[in-house]
Write a protein that holds these residues in place. Structure first.
Motif, PDB file in Angstrom:
ATOM      1  N   GLY A  53      -5.215  -0.742   7.928  1.00 53.28           N
ATOM      2  CA  GLY A  53      -4.966  -0.133   9.232  1.00 53.28           C
ATOM      3  C   GLY A  53      -3.981  -0.936  10.057  1.00 53.28           C
ATOM      4  O   GLY A  53      -3.087  -0.371  10.707  1.00 53.28           O
ATOM      5  N   ASP A  54      -4.114  -2.266  10.046  1.00 47.32           N
ATOM      6  CA  ASP A  54      -3.172  -3.118  10.780  1.00 47.32           C
ATOM      7  C   ASP A  54      -1.748  -2.888  10.279  1.00 47.32           C
ATOM      8  O   ASP A  54      -0.802  -2.795  11.073  1.00 47.32           O
ATOM      9  CB  ASP A  54      -3.523  -4.598  10.601  1.00 47.32           C
ATOM     10  N   LEU A  55      -1.609  -2.798   8.962  1.00 52.97           N
ATOM     11  CA  LEU A  55      -0.284  -2.600   8.372  1.00 52.97           C
ATOM     12  C   LEU A  55       0.267  -1.213   8.705  1.00 52.97           C
ATOM     13  O   LEU A  55       1.454  -1.071   9.016  1.00 52.97           O
ATOM     14  CB  LEU A  55      -0.351  -2.813   6.860  1.00 52.97           C
ATOM     15  N   LEU A  56      -0.594  -0.213   8.662  1.00 53.40           N
ATOM     16  CA  LEU A  56      -0.148   1.149   8.999  1.00 53.40           C
ATOM     17  C   LEU A  56       0.264   1.266  10.464  1.00 53.40           C
ATOM     18  O   LEU A  56       1.274   1.908  10.783  1.00 53.40           O
ATOM     19  CB  LEU A  56      -1.251   2.163   8.680  1.00 53.40           C
ATOM     20  N   TRP A  57      -0.501   0.637  11.376  1.00 50.76           N
ATOM     21  CA  TRP A  57      -0.136   0.676  12.795  1.00 50.76           C
ATOM     22  C   TRP A  57       1.190  -0.032  13.026  1.00 50.76           C
ATOM     23  O   TRP A  57       2.016   0.411  13.827  1.00 50.76           O
ATOM     24  CB  TRP A  57      -1.231   0.059  13.663  1.00 50.76           C
ATOM     25  N   LYS A  58       1.423  -1.139  12.328  1.00 48.11           N
ATOM     26  CA  LYS A  58       2.704  -1.849  12.457  1.00 48.11           C
ATOM     27  C   LYS A  58       3.840  -0.957  11.990  1.00 48.11           C
ATOM     28  O   LYS A  58       4.879  -0.850  12.660  1.00 48.11           O
ATOM     29  CB  LYS A  58       2.670  -3.154  11.657  1.00 48.11           C
ATOM     30  N   LEU A  59       3.656  -0.296  10.866  1.00 52.89           N
ATOM     31  CA  LEU A  59       4.671   0.610  10.335  1.00 52.89           C
ATOM     32  C   LEU A  59       4.932   1.760  11.300  1.00 52.89           C
ATOM     33  O   LEU A  59       6.080   2.095  11.602  1.00 52.89           O
ATOM     34  CB  LEU A  59       4.218   1.140   8.970  1.00 52.89           C
ATOM     35  N   LYS A  60       3.885   2.343  11.842  1.00 54.73           N
ATOM     36  CA  LYS A  60       4.018   3.471  12.765  1.00 54.73           C
ATOM     37  C   LYS A  60       4.717   3.075  14.062  1.00 54.73           C
ATOM     38  O   LYS A  60       5.536   3.814  14.591  1.00 54.73           O
ATOM     39  CB  LYS A  60       2.632   4.040  13.098  1.00 54.73           C
ATOM     40  N   ASN A  61       4.391   1.882  14.570  1.00 53.99           N
ATOM     41  CA  ASN A  61       4.872   1.486  15.894  1.00 53.99           C
ATOM     42  C   ASN A  61       6.141   0.635  15.897  1.00 53.99           C
ATOM     43  O   ASN A  61       6.539   0.145  16.950  1.00 53.99           O
ATOM     44  CB  ASN A  61       3.755   0.748  16.640  1.00 53.99           C
ATOM     45  N   THR A  62       6.762   0.458  14.739  1.00 50.48           N
ATOM     46  CA  THR A  62       7.989  -0.332  14.662  1.00 50.48           C
ATOM     47  C   THR A  62       9.138   0.572  14.225  1.00 50.48           C
ATOM     48  O   THR A  62       9.207   0.980  13.067  1.00 50.48           O
ATOM     49  CB  THR A  62       7.840  -1.503  13.665  1.00 50.48           C
ATOM     50  N   PRO A  63      10.044   0.890  15.158  1.00 50.70           N
ATOM     51  CA  PRO A  63      11.181   1.748  14.813  1.00 50.70           C
ATOM     52  C   PRO A  63      11.995   1.144  13.666  1.00 50.70           C
ATOM     53  O   PRO A  63      12.176  -0.069  13.581  1.00 50.70           O
ATOM     54  CB  PRO A  63      12.013   1.778  16.102  1.00 50.70           C
ATOM     55  N   ASP A  64      12.424   1.989  12.777  1.00 50.61           N
ATOM     56  CA  ASP A  64      13.268   1.618  11.630  1.00 50.61           C
ATOM     57  C   ASP A  64      12.568   0.776  10.566  1.00 50.61           C
ATOM     58  O   ASP A  64      13.208   0.288   9.649  1.00 50.61           O
ATOM     59  CB  ASP A  64      14.549   0.893  12.092  1.00 50.61           C
ATOM     60  N   LEU A  65      11.271   0.557  10.689  1.00 48.72           N
ATOM     61  CA  LEU A  65      10.549  -0.176   9.651  1.00 48.72           C
ATOM     62  C   LEU A  65      10.154   0.797   8.558  1.00 48.72           C
ATOM     63  O   LEU A  65       9.613   1.868   8.822  1.00 48.72           O
ATOM     64  CB  LEU A  65       9.295  -0.866  10.228  1.00 48.72           C
TER      65      LEU A  65
END
Length: 137
Positions: A53-65
């Motif tokens: 979940g931490d990794l998915l939230w980072k992916l979702k909330n980081t533009p261009d990641l």
């Protein structure tokens, strides 16, 4: 009963460091089929748990990641929603039961807070089942 009986030692545990990359976390989770992995610092101390979940939230909330550039993101840069609470090696099995409700594993540390291993929720449930139903195995 002392928890040392249930301990999976550090040498048998997949873990990461704060300097590990997001890609390394994703690949280790996929390889071991884990949903969460402990993070251990250079001093050997448990510093937290990284989850899918931490990794998915980072992916979702980081533009261009995207997956290709996850190797540029260090775990220390990723917000964690929760950390598995550790216990000391001299704890009793009863101390683990409430923790195992919300944690896949319970990190175990020594009196210097150095990570020495984990106890899995499945081991705790198995112990409780055998204790309650007086099963032998």
């Amino acid at each position: 009963m002392n928890i040392a009986f249930f301990l999976t030692p550090k040498v048998e545990v997949a873990y990461l460091t704060p300097e590990s990359t997001m890609r390394q976390a994703l690949e280790k989770m996929e390889y071991h089929r884990y949903t969460a992995i402990p993070i251990i610092n250079d001093d050997g101390r448990y510093v937290g748990t990284i989850t899918e979940g931490d990794l998915l939230w980072k992916l979702k909330n980081t533009p261009d990641l995207n997956f290709k550039n996850t190797s540029k993101i260090l775990l220390r840069e990723i917000s964690r929603k929760m950390d598995n609470k550790p216990v000391y090696i001299d704890s009793n099995i009863e101390d683990l039961i409430s923790l195992s409700i919300n944690q896949n594993f319970v990190p175990v540390v020594d009196d210097q807070k150095v990570f020495i291993g984990i106890i899995t929720r499945s081991d705790i449930i198995d112990y409780c089942y055998k204790f309650l139903f007086n099963k032998k195995n």
